[in-house]
Design a protein around this motif. Sequence first.
Motif, PDB file in Angstrom:
ATOM      1  N   SER A  33      44.535  29.120  18.021  1.00 50.49           N
ATOM      2  CA  SER A  33      43.986  30.539  17.834  1.00 50.49           C
ATOM      3  C   SER A  33      44.722  31.184  16.531  1.00 50.49           C
ATOM      4  O   SER A  33      44.274  32.260  16.206  1.00 50.49           O
ATOM      5  CB  SER A  33      45.031  31.515  19.133  1.00 50.49           C
ATOM      6  OG  SER A  33      46.123  31.106  19.079  1.00 50.49           O
ATOM      7  N   ARG A  71      51.462  41.723  27.918  1.00 51.60           N
ATOM      8  CA  ARG A  71      50.148  41.037  28.146  1.00 51.60           C
ATOM      9  C   ARG A  71      49.321  41.865  28.695  1.00 51.60           C
ATOM     10  O   ARG A  71      49.572  42.647  29.963  1.00 51.60           O
ATOM     11  CB  ARG A  71      50.525  39.785  28.627  1.00 51.60           C
ATOM     12  CG  ARG A  71      50.617  38.653  27.814  1.00 51.60           C
ATOM     13  CD  ARG A  71      50.594  37.171  28.570  1.00 51.60           C
ATOM     14  NE  ARG A  71      51.322  37.350  29.687  1.00 51.60           N
ATOM     15  CZ  ARG A  71      52.167  36.094  29.916  1.00 51.60           C
ATOM     16  NH1 ARG A  71      52.537  35.519  29.097  1.00 51.60           N
ATOM     17  NH2 ARG A  71      52.664  36.360  31.288  1.00 51.60           N
ATOM     18  N   ILE A  80      44.527  35.669  21.788  1.00 53.69           N
ATOM     19  CA  ILE A  80      43.181  35.201  22.785  1.00 53.69           C
ATOM     20  C   ILE A  80      42.596  36.462  23.332  1.00 53.69           C
ATOM     21  O   ILE A  80      41.498  36.785  23.560  1.00 53.69           O
ATOM     22  CB  ILE A  80      43.735  34.232  23.899  1.00 53.69           C
ATOM     23  CG1 ILE A  80      44.076  32.781  23.278  1.00 53.69           C
ATOM     24  CG2 ILE A  80      42.304  34.047  25.041  1.00 53.69           C
ATOM     25  CD1 ILE A  80      42.599  32.275  22.502  1.00 53.69           C
ATOM     26  N   GLU A  81      43.854  37.575  23.654  1.00 56.45           N
ATOM     27  CA  GLU A  81      43.402  38.657  24.517  1.00 56.45           C
ATOM     28  C   GLU A  81      42.605  39.431  23.299  1.00 56.45           C
ATOM     29  O   GLU A  81      41.575  40.210  23.536  1.00 56.45           O
ATOM     30  CB  GLU A  81      44.769  39.445  24.477  1.00 56.45           C
ATOM     31  CG  GLU A  81      44.267  40.773  25.425  1.00 56.45           C
ATOM     32  CD  GLU A  81      45.757  41.468  25.719  1.00 56.45           C
ATOM     33  OE1 GLU A  81      45.632  42.663  25.748  1.00 56.45           O
ATOM     34  OE2 GLU A  81      46.741  40.694  25.760  1.00 56.45           O
ATOM     35  N   ARG A  82      42.611  39.386  21.981  1.00 53.62           N
ATOM     36  CA  ARG A  82      41.942  40.104  21.065  1.00 53.62           C
ATOM     37  C   ARG A  82      40.628  39.584  20.861  1.00 53.62           C
ATOM     38  O   ARG A  82      39.544  39.990  20.481  1.00 53.62           O
ATOM     39  CB  ARG A  82      42.771  40.076  19.663  1.00 53.62           C
ATOM     40  CG  ARG A  82      43.781  41.186  19.626  1.00 53.62           C
ATOM     41  CD  ARG A  82      45.014  40.844  18.586  1.00 53.62           C
ATOM     42  NE  ARG A  82      45.883  42.084  18.560  1.00 53.62           N
ATOM     43  CZ  ARG A  82      46.635  42.171  19.472  1.00 53.62           C
ATOM     44  NH1 ARG A  82      46.774  41.519  20.643  1.00 53.62           N
ATOM     45  NH2 ARG A  82      47.568  43.141  19.207  1.00 53.62           N
ATOM     46  N   GLU A  83      40.627  38.084  21.112  1.00 55.09           N
ATOM     47  CA  GLU A  83      39.278  37.518  20.802  1.00 55.09           C
ATOM     48  C   GLU A  83      38.215  38.044  21.987  1.00 55.09           C
ATOM     49  O   GLU A  83      37.016  38.154  21.849  1.00 55.09           O
ATOM     50  CB  GLU A  83      39.347  36.182  20.799  1.00 55.09           C
ATOM     51  CG  GLU A  83      40.058  35.500  19.509  1.00 55.09           C
ATOM     52  CD  GLU A  83      40.168  33.966  19.686  1.00 55.09           C
ATOM     53  OE1 GLU A  83      39.558  33.429  20.458  1.00 55.09           O
ATOM     54  OE2 GLU A  83      40.862  33.503  18.661  1.00 55.09           O
ATOM     55  N   GLU A  84      38.928  38.123  23.283  1.00 57.02           N
ATOM     56  CA  GLU A  84      38.091  38.259  24.395  1.00 57.02           C
ATOM     57  C   GLU A  84      37.814  40.016  24.578  1.00 57.02           C
ATOM     58  O   GLU A  84      36.998  40.211  25.358  1.00 57.02           O
ATOM     59  CB  GLU A  84      38.900  37.621  25.732  1.00 57.02           C
ATOM     60  CG  GLU A  84      38.918  36.288  25.508  1.00 57.02           C
ATOM     61  CD  GLU A  84      39.477  35.537  26.556  1.00 57.02           C
ATOM     62  OE1 GLU A  84      40.100  36.362  27.394  1.00 57.02           O
ATOM     63  OE2 GLU A  84      39.498  34.431  26.865  1.00 57.02           O
ATOM     64  N   ALA A  85      38.764  40.815  23.895  1.00 58.37           N
ATOM     65  CA  ALA A  85      38.532  42.234  24.274  1.00 58.37           C
ATOM     66  C   ALA A  85      37.269  42.800  23.686  1.00 58.37           C
ATOM     67  O   ALA A  85      36.584  42.379  22.752  1.00 58.37           O
ATOM     68  CB  ALA A  85      39.792  42.946  23.160  1.00 58.37           C
ATOM     69  N   GLU A  86      36.685  44.006  24.394  1.00 56.32           N
ATOM     70  CA  GLU A  86      35.653  44.578  24.192  1.00 56.32           C
ATOM     71  C   GLU A  86      35.963  46.109  24.125  1.00 56.32           C
ATOM     72  O   GLU A  86      36.687  46.638  24.771  1.00 56.32           O
ATOM     73  CB  GLU A  86      34.539  44.432  24.969  1.00 56.32           C
ATOM     74  CG  GLU A  86      34.082  42.708  24.938  1.00 56.32           C
ATOM     75  CD  GLU A  86      32.989  42.370  25.874  1.00 56.32           C
ATOM     76  OE1 GLU A  86      32.657  43.057  26.739  1.00 56.32           O
ATOM     77  OE2 GLU A  86      32.476  41.231  25.951  1.00 56.32           O
ATOM     78  N   ARG A  98      39.347  48.879  24.661  1.00 57.59           N
ATOM     79  CA  ARG A  98      40.553  48.209  24.439  1.00 57.59           C
ATOM     80  C   ARG A  98      40.366  47.381  23.164  1.00 57.59           C
ATOM     81  O   ARG A  98      41.731  47.203  22.452  1.00 57.59           O
ATOM     82  CB  ARG A  98      40.457  47.164  25.639  1.00 57.59           C
ATOM     83  CG  ARG A  98      41.471  45.973  25.908  1.00 57.59           C
ATOM     84  CD  ARG A  98      41.459  45.006  26.748  1.00 57.59           C
ATOM     85  NE  ARG A  98      41.758  45.740  27.870  1.00 57.59           N
ATOM     86  CZ  ARG A  98      43.024  45.876  28.443  1.00 57.59           C
ATOM     87  NH1 ARG A  98      44.175  45.315  27.874  1.00 57.59           N
ATOM     88  NH2 ARG A  98      43.225  46.311  29.601  1.00 57.59           N
ATOM     89  N   LEU A  99      39.467  46.885  22.738  1.00 55.04           N
ATOM     90  CA  LEU A  99      39.509  46.266  21.206  1.00 55.04           C
ATOM     91  C   LEU A  99      39.982  47.426  20.286  1.00 55.04           C
ATOM     92  O   LEU A  99      40.652  47.056  19.268  1.00 55.04           O
ATOM     93  CB  LEU A  99      38.089  45.791  21.028  1.00 55.04           C
ATOM     94  CG  LEU A  99      37.701  45.172  19.646  1.00 55.04           C
ATOM     95  CD1 LEU A  99      38.676  43.900  19.592  1.00 55.04           C
ATOM     96  CD2 LEU A  99      36.407  44.595  19.349  1.00 55.04           C
ATOM     97  N   ASP A 155      48.654  34.099  23.629  1.00 55.51           N
ATOM     98  CA  ASP A 155      48.003  34.869  24.520  1.00 55.51           C
ATOM     99  C   ASP A 155      47.685  36.262  23.919  1.00 55.51           C
ATOM    100  O   ASP A 155      46.525  36.687  24.289  1.00 55.51           O
ATOM    101  CB  ASP A 155      49.097  35.295  25.601  1.00 55.51           C
ATOM    102  CG  ASP A 155      49.389  33.811  26.656  1.00 55.51           C
ATOM    103  OD1 ASP A 155      48.547  32.951  26.631  1.00 55.51           O
ATOM    104  OD2 ASP A 155      50.120  33.980  27.399  1.00 55.51           O
TER     105      ASP A 155
END
Length: 497
Positions: free
Chosen positions: A434, A314, A359-365, A368-369, A356
């Motif tokens: 998700s 994670r 969701i991490e991919r949705e919030e990454a920028e 990191r994305l 998790d």
Amino acid sequence: MKRVLCLAITVVVVVAAVITDAVSQNQEGELEVVVEPEEDQDGELTMTDGSAAGGSTDKVFIPTDEWQTLETGQAIPRGLHVRMNLQTGVKEAKLLDDNEEADDANAPDVAEGTQQQSVNKAVIPLEKNDSDDEAAMDPKAELMRENIIEALKQIKSEDGLNPEESIEIAQERKKKLRTYEEIKENFDALNIKIETDVEILTKLMNRYENAKTDKDRASLLEDLEYLVHQFDNAITFVDMGGLQQIVLPGINSTSIDIKQKTFHLLGSAVQSNPKVQIASVELGLVESLIRAVTHETEVSVARKAVFALSCLVRGFPYGQQVLVQNGGLEVLRKVFDRGDFQTVPLQLKVVALLHDLLIEREEAEGERLQQLRLFKLDEQLAVGGWCPVVSSLLTVASFDRRDRRYDMGAALKNEMPLRPDHDTVDKVVSAMSSMVEVCRYQFFDTLPLLRHLAHTYDDLAYKEQFQDNDDGGHALFKGLAETIQRLVRKIGLRNEL
């Protein structure tokens, strides 16, 4: 008789006139001033009273032994005897006599000719020049300064002490304080040793190597797990070789207790700690954890392995890439093939991990994305058969057999129990929310169950708001109902498309 009376009146009038003349003659006094004049730019001395302002100083006064009248603003030399008539305002000056040079302030009355006049004398010091001694301080100012300093000394603090007393008490307290070395010596005398975390880690790791029984090792693993929760201690643990010395042997141990506590120790050390995560991946611990989940028959040990794996990948794109490349998703998918009820907690752990990661991919920028897009997790889930297993887990959570003991009527009639597992429903619904972009129509069959759950939680939230002892149940049930309703709308929209 009348003659005598007139004579008496005449005598009284004459006496009164004589007294009045004497009084007026005494009042015609003069103010005699001994002036300390101020030197002007030309080296001459000038009267600095208010009447001199704006006057002409062209005519220089030449003093003599006799009194001479001073004109307004007229410059005079230093060391003259100056006097002023208070009635007329006329100023006069002359040279000082020998006896007046000694002490002008104490000079006797001045006699001029044969007539004695009542004269008042005063010494008026004028302002000093910038060339005078500036170091000399006015006695009044010096006295005022001393009074202010003394008053400040008498000011009391909040505890009723003045500054001097507070300083004395602070010094006394400082004398009573002991240094770290003194405290350490005192504890050594009492056989109590003060140790830093590094010293404790070193001692525990040495004791683990020399431990004779699994019980002792399990106890030491608990102590180590408590220490590596701290960020710096986890890095120190890695730098001291803790992964090679303790974690790898613990994972390969035949003791169930040792395995569980080792996985727990590893999860605590790598959680949100990039340096420890990198060291663990480089050591091959991702592959070791995947094998543990695959081959471990004890559910409790497999759950701890999934916990450690979740903490390791994670927030760590490189660890997720290693997980996908080594078939970790397929291994986790096979957990759902176990039909026994005891694997439900393990399956929920896996679902929580998938949630998790999504969701991490949705919030990454940014960078990191880009790193997360290198391995397409969405496609892996779509082709890996994850959609049906997650939706089936929702059915298990809603019809948890453990809850049937609370509703014997439902058990006898083979009906839906009235008490679903709220925590499980929350986790499964969150995971489905998700994954709804990936699973498309696979969740369509769960719409009736989702609508039923939304209605159930709406009813529970309505009942909870009338309870006297509100323990947060209303907010919990209302939040679950709203989450399920949003999921229903998303699935219905996907089905129409």
